[in-house]
Design a protein around this motif. Structure first.
Motif, PDB file in Angstrom:
ATOM      1  N   GLY A 250       9.111   6.364  18.555  1.00 31.61           N
ATOM      2  CA  GLY A 250       8.820   7.435  18.217  1.00 31.61           C
ATOM      3  C   GLY A 250       9.976   9.012  17.246  1.00 31.61           C
ATOM      4  O   GLY A 250      10.152  10.038  17.269  1.00 31.61           O
ATOM      5  N   ARG A 251      11.461   8.200  16.954  1.00 31.30           N
ATOM      6  CA  ARG A 251      11.727   8.769  16.178  1.00 31.30           C
ATOM      7  C   ARG A 251      12.355   8.841  14.404  1.00 31.30           C
ATOM      8  O   ARG A 251      11.772   7.327  14.080  1.00 31.30           O
ATOM      9  CB  ARG A 251      14.000   9.054  16.280  1.00 31.30           C
ATOM     10  N   PRO A 252      12.101   9.743  13.656  1.00 33.10           N
ATOM     11  CA  PRO A 252      12.280   9.207  12.474  1.00 33.10           C
ATOM     12  C   PRO A 252      13.564   9.139  12.071  1.00 33.10           C
ATOM     13  O   PRO A 252      14.597   9.032  12.613  1.00 33.10           O
ATOM     14  CB  PRO A 252      11.875  10.986  11.772  1.00 33.10           C
ATOM     15  N   VAL A 253      12.942   7.628  10.474  1.00 36.71           N
ATOM     16  CA  VAL A 253      14.214   6.941  10.283  1.00 36.71           C
ATOM     17  C   VAL A 253      14.406   6.799   9.543  1.00 36.71           C
ATOM     18  O   VAL A 253      15.842   6.363   8.435  1.00 36.71           O
ATOM     19  CB  VAL A 253      14.788   5.559  11.103  1.00 36.71           C
ATOM     20  N   ALA A 254      13.635   7.360   8.235  1.00 40.94           N
ATOM     21  CA  ALA A 254      14.010   7.284   7.108  1.00 40.94           C
ATOM     22  C   ALA A 254      12.888   7.710   6.396  1.00 40.94           C
ATOM     23  O   ALA A 254      11.570   7.743   7.207  1.00 40.94           O
ATOM     24  CB  ALA A 254      13.536   5.183   6.520  1.00 40.94           C
ATOM     25  N   ARG A 255      12.751   7.084   4.888  1.00 35.63           N
ATOM     26  CA  ARG A 255      10.868   8.370   4.184  1.00 35.63           C
ATOM     27  C   ARG A 255      11.393   7.573   3.207  1.00 35.63           C
ATOM     28  O   ARG A 255      12.330   7.473   1.978  1.00 35.63           O
ATOM     29  CB  ARG A 255      11.928   9.546   4.112  1.00 35.63           C
ATOM     30  N   LEU A 256      10.325   7.043   2.146  1.00 34.71           N
ATOM     31  CA  LEU A 256       9.984   6.846   1.283  1.00 34.71           C
ATOM     32  C   LEU A 256       9.390   7.671   0.259  1.00 34.71           C
ATOM     33  O   LEU A 256       8.809   8.614   0.619  1.00 34.71           O
ATOM     34  CB  LEU A 256       8.495   5.478   1.222  1.00 34.71           C
ATOM     35  N   VAL A 257      10.291   7.865  -0.753  1.00 37.20           N
ATOM     36  CA  VAL A 257       9.959   9.063  -1.642  1.00 37.20           C
ATOM     37  C   VAL A 257      10.427   8.090  -3.157  1.00 37.20           C
ATOM     38  O   VAL A 257      10.803   7.234  -3.435  1.00 37.20           O
ATOM     39  CB  VAL A 257      10.779  10.422  -2.007  1.00 37.20           C
TER      40      VAL A 257
ATOM     41  N   GLU B 153       0.782  -0.949  -0.119  1.00 41.78           N
ATOM     42  CA  GLU B 153       0.002   0.238  -0.139  1.00 41.78           C
ATOM     43  C   GLU B 153       0.717   0.789  -0.152  1.00 41.78           C
ATOM     44  O   GLU B 153       0.468   2.423  -1.220  1.00 41.78           O
ATOM     45  CB  GLU B 153      -0.953  -0.155   0.962  1.00 41.78           C
ATOM     46  N   LEU B 154       1.968   1.153   0.307  1.00 39.69           N
ATOM     47  CA  LEU B 154       2.859   2.097   0.818  1.00 39.69           C
ATOM     48  C   LEU B 154       4.188   2.516  -0.464  1.00 39.69           C
ATOM     49  O   LEU B 154       3.586   3.404  -1.009  1.00 39.69           O
ATOM     50  CB  LEU B 154       3.735   2.348   2.560  1.00 39.69           C
ATOM     51  N   ILE B 155       4.043   1.633  -1.009  1.00 34.34           N
ATOM     52  CA  ILE B 155       4.497   2.180  -2.141  1.00 34.34           C
ATOM     53  C   ILE B 155       3.266   2.207  -3.250  1.00 34.34           C
ATOM     54  O   ILE B 155       3.928   3.357  -3.585  1.00 34.34           O
ATOM     55  CB  ILE B 155       5.668   0.233  -2.938  1.00 34.34           C
ATOM     56  N   GLU B 156       2.542   1.762  -3.194  1.00 31.60           N
ATOM     57  CA  GLU B 156       1.786   2.652  -4.263  1.00 31.60           C
ATOM     58  C   GLU B 156       1.592   3.712  -3.802  1.00 31.60           C
ATOM     59  O   GLU B 156       1.753   4.433  -4.893  1.00 31.60           O
ATOM     60  CB  GLU B 156       0.129   1.309  -3.986  1.00 31.60           C
ATOM     61  N   ARG B 157       1.413   4.022  -3.322  1.00 28.34           N
ATOM     62  CA  ARG B 157       0.956   5.984  -2.341  1.00 28.34           C
ATOM     63  C   ARG B 157       2.010   6.215  -2.938  1.00 28.34           C
ATOM     64  O   ARG B 157       2.282   7.457  -3.688  1.00 28.34           O
ATOM     65  CB  ARG B 157       0.844   6.000  -0.859  1.00 28.34           C
ATOM     66  N   VAL B 158       3.284   5.960  -2.922  1.00 25.89           N
ATOM     67  CA  VAL B 158       4.492   6.886  -3.485  1.00 25.89           C
ATOM     68  C   VAL B 158       4.728   6.387  -4.564  1.00 25.89           C
ATOM     69  O   VAL B 158       5.128   8.146  -5.331  1.00 25.89           O
ATOM     70  CB  VAL B 158       5.694   5.952  -2.950  1.00 25.89           C
ATOM     71  N   ARG B 159       4.364   5.647  -5.324  1.00 23.12           N
ATOM     72  CA  ARG B 159       4.236   5.499  -6.889  1.00 23.12           C
ATOM     73  C   ARG B 159       4.187   7.102  -6.805  1.00 23.12           C
ATOM     74  O   ARG B 159       3.549   7.542  -8.097  1.00 23.12           O
ATOM     75  CB  ARG B 159       3.920   4.477  -7.259  1.00 23.12           C
ATOM     76  N   HIS B 160       2.356   7.426  -6.463  1.00 23.35           N
ATOM     77  CA  HIS B 160       1.270   8.706  -7.406  1.00 23.35           C
ATOM     78  C   HIS B 160       2.254   9.632  -7.078  1.00 23.35           C
ATOM     79  O   HIS B 160       1.261  10.604  -6.403  1.00 23.35           O
ATOM     80  CB  HIS B 160       0.243   8.141  -6.272  1.00 23.35           C
ATOM     81  N   GLY B 161       3.050  10.086  -5.740  1.00 23.14           N
ATOM     82  CA  GLY B 161       3.953  11.255  -6.141  1.00 23.14           C
ATOM     83  C   GLY B 161       4.127  11.676  -4.050  1.00 23.14           C
ATOM     84  O   GLY B 161       5.013  12.877  -4.031  1.00 23.14           O
ATOM     85  N   GLU B 162       3.009  10.572  -3.529  1.00 24.70           N
ATOM     86  CA  GLU B 162       3.706  11.076  -1.808  1.00 24.70           C
ATOM     87  C   GLU B 162       4.535  10.347  -1.418  1.00 24.70           C
ATOM     88  O   GLU B 162       5.154   9.326  -1.845  1.00 24.70           O
ATOM     89  CB  GLU B 162       2.325   9.830  -1.484  1.00 24.70           C
ATOM     90  N   ALA B 163       4.869  11.306  -0.602  1.00 27.14           N
ATOM     91  CA  ALA B 163       6.479  10.869   0.412  1.00 27.14           C
ATOM     92  C   ALA B 163       5.832  10.090   2.074  1.00 27.14           C
ATOM     93  O   ALA B 163       4.583  11.039   2.196  1.00 27.14           O
ATOM     94  CB  ALA B 163       6.974  12.715   0.242  1.00 27.14           C
ATOM     95  N   ILE B 164       6.488   9.270   2.575  1.00 30.65           N
ATOM     96  CA  ILE B 164       5.966   8.793   3.338  1.00 30.65           C
ATOM     97  C   ILE B 164       7.599   9.099   4.812  1.00 30.65           C
ATOM     98  O   ILE B 164       8.313   8.279   3.907  1.00 30.65           O
ATOM     99  CB  ILE B 164       5.618   7.688   3.701  1.00 30.65           C
ATOM    100  N   ALA B 165       6.855   9.359   5.568  1.00 31.37           N
ATOM    101  CA  ALA B 165       8.657   9.050   6.422  1.00 31.37           C
ATOM    102  C   ALA B 165       7.452   7.883   7.502  1.00 31.37           C
ATOM    103  O   ALA B 165       7.453   7.416   8.142  1.00 31.37           O
ATOM    104  CB  ALA B 165       8.550  10.188   7.843  1.00 31.37           C
TER     105      ALA B 165
END
Length: 61
Positions: free
Chosen positions: A32-39, A15-27
């Motif tokens: 509780g700490r940010p570690v990566a970003r899907l873009v 699901e997240l990959i599909e959202r990223v394929r459509h331009g969304e970035a997901i942290a």
């Protein structure tokens, strides 16, 4: 940009990959700490990544 936990990401990766394929970035966050970003990335099939870089990305120093 929406932030999700790494546990959520592991369970909902398709699901997240599909959202990223459509331009969304997901942290991604862990404990509780940010570690990566899907873009979304442009087609970079011509770029070669050295094996040492791949090993470091997966296994650390």
């Amino acid at each position: 940009m929406q932030t999700v936990t790494t546990d959520y990401a592991a369970e909902h990766l398709e699901e997240l990959i599909e959202r990223v394929r459509h331009g969304e970035a997901i942290a991604l966050s862990k404990d509780g700490r940010p570690v990566a970003r899907l873009v979304h990335i442009e087609d970079d099939s011509d770029q070669e990544v050295p094996a040492a870089e791949v090993e470091e990305a997966f296994y650390g120093d």
